[in-house]
Scaffold this active site. Structure first.
Site, PDB file in Angstrom:
ATOM      1  N   ASN A   9       0.872  -1.176   0.000  1.00 56.94           N
ATOM      2  CA  ASN A   9       0.000   0.000   0.000  1.00 56.94           C
ATOM      3  C   ASN A   9       0.909   1.226   0.000  1.00 56.94           C
ATOM      4  OD1 ASN A   9      -1.794   2.043   0.552  1.00 56.94           O
ATOM      5  ND2 ASN A   9      -2.309   1.340   2.615  1.00 56.94           N
ATOM      6  N   LYS A  11       0.114   4.272  -0.302  1.00 61.83           N
ATOM      7  CA  LYS A  11      -0.526   5.464   0.268  1.00 61.83           C
ATOM      8  C   LYS A  11      -0.289   6.668  -0.642  1.00 61.83           C
ATOM      9  CE  LYS A  11      -0.166   3.261   4.727  1.00 61.83           C
ATOM     10  NZ  LYS A  11      -0.089   3.362   6.170  1.00 61.83           N
ATOM     11  N   HIS A  94      -9.487   1.029   4.620  1.00 58.80           N
ATOM     12  CA  HIS A  94      -8.235   1.217   5.362  1.00 58.80           C
ATOM     13  C   HIS A  94      -8.496   2.158   6.540  1.00 58.80           C
ATOM     14  CE1 HIS A  94      -4.199   2.522   6.392  1.00 58.80           C
ATOM     15  NE2 HIS A  94      -3.773   1.419   5.808  1.00 58.80           N
ATOM     16  N   GLU A  96      -6.925   4.590   7.681  1.00 57.17           N
ATOM     17  CA  GLU A  96      -6.721   6.016   7.377  1.00 57.17           C
ATOM     18  C   GLU A  96      -7.948   6.592   6.666  1.00 57.17           C
ATOM     19  OE1 GLU A  96      -2.921   5.526   5.452  1.00 57.17           O
ATOM     20  OE2 GLU A  96      -2.074   4.960   7.389  1.00 57.17           O
ATOM     21  N   GLU A 166      -5.468  -5.051  10.470  1.00 61.20           N
ATOM     22  CA  GLU A 166      -4.486  -4.004  10.711  1.00 61.20           C
ATOM     23  C   GLU A 166      -4.819  -3.256  11.992  1.00 61.20           C
ATOM     24  OE1 GLU A 166      -2.346  -2.823   6.853  1.00 61.20           O
ATOM     25  OE2 GLU A 166      -4.100  -1.562   7.038  1.00 61.20           O
ATOM     26  N   GLY A 172       2.278   2.230  10.774  1.00 62.12           N
ATOM     27  CA  GLY A 172       3.208   3.348  10.635  1.00 62.12           C
ATOM     28  C   GLY A 172       3.904   3.749  11.924  1.00 62.12           C
ATOM     29  N   SER A 212       3.348  -2.118  10.408  1.00 60.58           N
ATOM     30  CA  SER A 212       4.791  -2.164  10.672  1.00 60.58           C
ATOM     31  C   SER A 212       5.440  -3.510  10.317  1.00 60.58           C
ATOM     32  CB  SER A 212       5.081  -1.770  12.123  1.00 60.58           C
ATOM     33  OG  SER A 212       4.620  -0.449  12.368  1.00 60.58           O
TER      34      SER A 212
END
Ligand code: PGA
Length: 255
Positions: A9, A11, A94, A96, A166, A172, A212
């Protein structure tokens, strides 16, 4: 036996020129690896260039989001039909998108049904926040996200769906979940999938871990019985790291 699956991904990273550069290097690095489905998900504007560059390779292409309507007055949005000309996969829900752009289980579900209609393989993300993790609500949160997100999906299509667990606190942050913790959550998700679609279909669905993941910790995740690959953010932008992770998935399942 499920085929391992590793998706990158990207991003909001990489221009078209940078996409070409990264994909050329990835093509060389991933060329000889077998037995693992590998997919890259660059930003929308790079998809056409990536589509051309990846033609004839065994690297799949995915988008990071889409709208559920087929077309119309939805400024700034992209539909499944537009993506279908370029990619085979799409990341949906996702964290985010949920956190910064107001996505809910309901919109994830609408998008999933649109993906089903278009024949795009969705990578559906679920995961708890740090507060939910600390309150011991992980199983409850991922179960309800999975049930709500996959509502109304046919068993036939369900077997093609990829689910990504996730934990939001691991994305991250450099603080990955332990492999044991992730395995426990993956088992919960597979149990929910069994209730929704039956054991045979649930056994066919790939469940990825994301948060991560690095070339150093990937093997430990991949050795868990219910972890069928990874959704990789930061490390997918570095050739050696991403190639390293994909090759770990090969090694872990002995293929
Ligand atoms: P990360 O991101 O690998 O950078 O933690 C994972 C993701 O958001 O999919």
């Amino acid at each position: 036996m499920r085929t391992m699956f590793v998706a990158g991904n990207w991003k909001m990273n990489k221009t078209i020129a940078e996409t070409r550069e990264l994909l050329s290097a990835l093509k060389a690095g991933l060329n000889d690896l077998q037995g693992v489905e590998r997919v890259v998900c660059p930003p929308f504007v790079s998809l056409a260039a990536a589509h051309e560059l990846l033609a004839g390779t065994n690297i799949g292409l995915g988008a990071q989001n889409m709208h559920w309507e087929e077309k119309g007055a939805f400024t700034g949005e992209v539909s499944s039909g537009m993506l279908k000309e370029l990619c085979g996969y799409v990341i949906l829900g996702h964290s985010e998108r949920r956190t910064y752009f107001g996505e809910t289980d309901e919109t994830v579900n609408k998008k999933l049904l649109a993906a089903q209609k278009a024949g795009l393989i969705p990578i559906v993300c679920v995961g708890e926040t740090l507060a939910q993790y600390e309150a011991g609500q992980t199983a409850e949160v991922v179960s309800s996200q999975t049930r709500a997100g996959l509502q109304g999906v046919s068993a036939e299509f369900a077997s093609q769906i990829v689910v990504a667990y996730e934990p939001v606190w691991a994305i991250g942050t450099g603080k990955a979940s332990s492999a044991e913790n992730a395995q426990g959550v993956h088992a919960v998700i597979r149990q929910v999938l069994t209730e929704l679609f039956g054991a045979e279909t649930a056994q066919a669905i790939r469940i990825l871990y994301g948060g991560s993941v690095t070339a150093t910790n990937a093997a430990e995740f991949f050795s868990q019985p219910d972890i069928d690959g990874a959704l990789v953010g930061g490390a997918s932008l570095k050739v050696d790291d991403f190639v390293g992770i994909v090759s770990q998935s090969q090694i872990a399942k002995g293929e």
